[in-house]
Design an enzyme around this catalytic site. Structure first.
Site, PDB file in Angstrom:
ATOM      1  N   LYS A 139      10.320   4.667  14.299  1.00  0.00           N
ATOM      2  CA  LYS A 139      10.317   4.659  15.768  1.00  0.00           C
ATOM      3  C   LYS A 139      10.272   6.079  16.333  1.00  0.00           C
ATOM      4  CE  LYS A 139      12.885   0.290  16.095  1.00  0.00           C
ATOM      5  NZ  LYS A 139      14.156  -0.352  16.458  1.00  0.00           N
ATOM      6  N   GLY A 151       2.561   2.431  -2.663  1.00  0.00           N
ATOM      7  CA  GLY A 151       2.632   3.017  -3.999  1.00  0.00           C
ATOM      8  C   GLY A 151       3.670   2.426  -4.911  1.00  0.00           C
ATOM      9  N   GLY A 159       0.766  -1.231   0.000  1.00  0.00           N
ATOM     10  CA  GLY A 159       0.000   0.000   0.000  1.00  0.00           C
ATOM     11  C   GLY A 159       0.795   1.279   0.000  1.00  0.00           C
ATOM     12  N   SER A 174      16.037  -5.160  18.845  1.00  0.00           N
ATOM     13  CA  SER A 174      16.138  -3.722  19.098  1.00  0.00           C
ATOM     14  C   SER A 174      15.588  -3.304  20.459  1.00  0.00           C
ATOM     15  CB  SER A 174      15.405  -2.947  18.001  1.00  0.00           C
ATOM     16  OG  SER A 174      14.011  -3.209  18.038  1.00  0.00           O
TER      17      SER A 174
END
Length: 804
Positions: A739, A378, A376, A696
């Site tokens: 983030k 593009g 979604g 992370s």
């Protein structure tokens, strides 16, 4: 025709010997019209009748005299009048037996009795009835008739042996004493056109009829002789196992002997013209000409002819030399990319650089682009914009779920229903040899016993090899170097290494909320207003309303779900407008729920004050960044660590590394050994239904455990991200842009992140960077100094951080 008038008699005076005795021929008889069938006197023939009118006629005849007049339909009627639809002469026939079938049709056994001439049509309803005159045949004989009779019997014996006619037919011929009956029976057993049989039927003179039959017999025997000679000649030239080729040669020789023109000539000539006009390269022209030579030796009705014709048609219809002219206007290309897509600055820059190289270099060879990113965002529309800016044709090929190599390379022509691969099919459909072909979802390719499509794509997507691409069906080289290939993928890890190495990866990141707001207002709203049949004056969405829709009603990296939500609002407004209730609506954050219902998504509630064992981490997801709330608690036990929240193996290992690091540095952080050995620790990350994975969260996990074990609260005004090692190093992580945007959206003002990720702030929007304070760390001890509240009464040295 002999003098028929002198031989005709009134029907009421004529009787014919039938199977049940003397059968009288009525003056008016029902007419039985036959297609491609002719009944001779003295012959018996079965017929299938399905027409309701004909069935009624047979029923009426059986109830009466059981006699019908059988006529063959004219092959080429001279007019549309009823009397011109069938021949003037036919046969009066006696219905011997009738059988009714389960499908309401009937089967009848009919015996021809005497030749008749149609005088006039009496009626056409409910079925055709005609007035007839039986023809009397002279039974006088002479020496010529006897000679013709013997010749017919002799020749027919040879003919019946060659054609393997039933034994009873061959025996019956020798026992017939009536020359006229002999002529009729022989004629009915010859493989002649209906027109030739009709001439024999109409010949009322016995000598003339025997002559016609003898002539046709002689012609058939001569054809058999010629066929035998041809067969012997061909068998000497060909091997015995080449039966198919022998049959073609036999048909060709027969047509040559008969002087008949080949049915394939006109079509082959047409293909030769197309080959010259198509501009085929030498190797393709040679293959097409070779196939045309094979077609010349085939019958049009053979299956092989159809296969060869289809193959040649594919060769001549391919755009070997037809192409569009590139328009590499970089300013115009930039304008069109900006018109079609909001943001994506780095992606657009890379595309324009690629087009600039093509413009300067002047050839079509270059890297294969791969747009990688979540759904979604593009990717497909970017490819369409590139084709538009270059003035090239565009086609999208979805590769999701493709498991058969033949989808790429085509089937070999030995298979029934073989076709070229989808790449060749697309090029033929577009009609040019330099289109833009988008291979969508290349990471969704599969493989099974039919082959590996990804391996077949290695040649297609290699600029050094695809100029000699060979499709299994065409079996000739086709140049794909002029084709601009673009691929798309969601997960680059699913693409085999050799295939991935052939493509230049352009990462398309997920959209942040601000970008989605602008995309929704500039593009999606106008499109959905048009789809719903509304006007711009009927609906508008305020910026806060769009932001509410994005945050409360979608969880995605792209904007597909956002467009669906906007479409739902437009349909609701369209109904109101159609009912005449409302004229203009503005969607805001306050009334969005009236049109979309309660928001299904809500952000987690962040702690209002620092708490022991609770830390805030940052995570990247396919739909954007998220804040992770990490909780830990202790209970009496023997030193076990339990982690919950549907964590992946890597995240579980990060938790164990964090605990091991703290235990190794317990003295530094004033943690008693008993807290590791005499109690169990439970670490949990809420939203347990969502899987969580990755390294992370290392700093956040360590902060939560350090807070629990040391009794120092973790700060609630900052978020952290970074991978840790067993010796306390902080390593870089991915997804920094998403983030940071997620933290800023939730009101967080301070972020702790790896020193090695400082360079990634380049991709963060300036207005977001300016509102945040960053701490860049490379050591876990330094990170804990920042993330934990200081001990009461003791000042802890902490990095002040800085604004970006």
């Amino acid at each position: 025709m002999s003098d028929d008038k002198n031989q005709e008699k009134k029907s009421e005076n004529v009787g014919v010997e039938g199977p049940d005795g003397l059968v009288r021929i009525p003056e008016v008889c029902p007419a039985l019209l036959l297609n491609d069938v002719l009944i001779f006197p003295n012959t018996i023939i079965p017929l299938a009748i399905t027409s309701p009118a004909m069935i009624a006629m047979v029923n009426d005849a059986l109830a009466g005299h059981r006699v019908v007049a059988a006529f063959s339909r004219a092959q080429t009627p001279v007019s549309d009048r009823p009397e011109d639809q069938f021949y003037e002469y036919g046969t009066a026939a006696h219905i011997m037996k009738m059988f009714r079938m389960p499908d309401d049709s009937i089967r009848v056994l009919i015996q021809g009795m005497v030749r008749v001439r149609r005088n006039e049509i009496v009626s056409t309803e409910p079925y055709l009835q005609v007035r007839i005159t039986p023809l009397q045949i002279s039974r006088e004989t002479n020496l010529k008739i006897e000679g013709l009779t013997r010749k017919v019997v002799s020749d027919f014996s040879k003919y019946s042996e060659e054609h393997a006619l039933p034994e009873e037919v061959r025996i019956a011929i020798h026992n017939i004493s009536d020359p006229g009956a002999l002529a009729d029976i022989v004629a009915s057993n010859l493989s002649l056109p209906i027109a030739d049989k009709q001439k024999i039927l109409e010949e009322n003179n016995l000598e003339g009829r025997l002559t016609l039959v003898a002539t046709h017999l002689s012609r058939e025997l001569e054809l058999l002789r010629i066929g035998s000679e041809i067969r012997g000649k061909v068998e000497r030239e060909l091997e015995t196992n080449q039966k198919e080729y022998f049959l073609r040669e036999q048909m060709k020789a027969i047509r040559r002997e008969l002087g008949e023109e080949s049915d394939t000539g006109a079509e082959v000539a047409e293909f030769e013209r197309k080959i010259k006009e198509a501009g085929l390269p030498a190797h393709a022209s040679e293959a097409a000409q070779k196939e045309l030579d094979r077609m010349r030796m085939m019958s049009v009705s053979s299956a092989e002819y159809s296969v060869s014709r289809t193959y040649v048609d594919w060769l001549v219809s391919m755009p070997w030399s037809k192409s569009t002219t590139d328009e590499l206007d970089l300013l115009q290309a930039e304008k069109e990319l900006d018109e079609d897509h909001y943001g994506l600055t780095e992606v657009k820059t890379r595309i324009l650089e690629f087009l600039a190289v093509r413009k300067l270099k002047g050839d079509n060879r270059g890297p294969i682009l791969c747009f990688a990113g979540p759904p979604g965002v593009g990717k497909t529309s970017l490819g369409r914009s590139i084709a538009r800016s270059m003035n090239r044709e565009f086609v999208r090929m979805s590769l999701g779920g493709v498991r058969d190599e033949a989808e790429i390379r085509g089937h070999r022509r030995t298979y029934v229903g073989a076709m070229p691969g989808r790449i060749i099919q697309s090029i033929r459909k577009l009609g040019v040899n330099n289109p833009v072909i988008m291979l969508d979802e290349i990471d969704k390719l599969g493989m099974d016993f039919r082959g590996d499509p990804a391996s077949a794509l290695l040649e297609v997507l290699d600029p050094a090899q695809n100029n000699t691409f060979s499709d299994h069906y065409l079996d000739v080289e086709y140049d794909l170097s002029s084709v601009f290939f673009i691929t798309t993928a969601n997960d680059m890890g699913q693409i085999p290494g050799p295939l991935r190495d052939r493509m230049e990866i352009i990462e398309i990141p997920s959209y942040i909320t601000d970008e989605k707001v602008q995309i929704g207002l500039r593009y999606l709203l106008a499109r959905q207003i048009e789809e719903a049949g509304l006007k711009k004056s009927h609906l508008s969405i305020a910026e806060d309303g769009m932001r509410t829709i994005i945050r409360g009603y979608t969880r995605e990296a792209g904007v597909r779900k956002l467009e669906q939500r906007i479409g739902a609002i437009c349909r609701r407004i369209a109904r109101s407008v159609a009912e005449g209730k409302r004229k203009r609506i503005t969607i805001t954050s306050k009334n969005a729920a009236q049109y979309l219902g309660p928001a299904p998504y809500a952000d987690d509630v962040l702690p209002e004050s620092p708490q022991i064992g609770l830390a805030l981490g940052l995570a990247w997801t396919p739909v954007g960044g998220e804040i992770l709330i990490i909780e830990s608690t202790a209970m009496p036990g023997n030193g076990k660590l339990q982690v919950t929240g549907r964590l992946g193996d890597v995240m579980k290992e990060s938790a164990q590394i964090a605990l091991s690091y703290l235990r190794a540095h317990a003295a530094e952080w004033k943690i008693a050994e008993e807290k590791f050995s005499k109690q169990d620790i439970h670490l949990h990350i809420p939203e347990g239904a969502q899987p969580k994975e990755g390294p992370s969260a290392g700093i956040a996990l360590t902060t939560s455990l350090a807070s629990l074990l040391s009794g120092r609260a973790a700060r609630n005004d900052l978020c952290m991200t970074g991978e840790i090692t067993l010796i306390g190093q902080v390593l870089p992580v991915g997804g920094i842009r998403e983030k940071i945007v997620a933290a800023a959206r939730r009101g967080i003002k301070t972020i702790v992140m790896p020193k090695a990720n400082e360079k990634d702030l380049f991709y963060v929007p300036d207005h977001i960077k300016s509102s945040l304070r960053f701490h860049f760390v490379s050591d876990l001890g330094h990170a804990l100094d920042i993330t934990l509240e200081p001990v009461k009464g003791k000042r802890v040295k902490r990095s002040e951080g800085h604004h970006a």
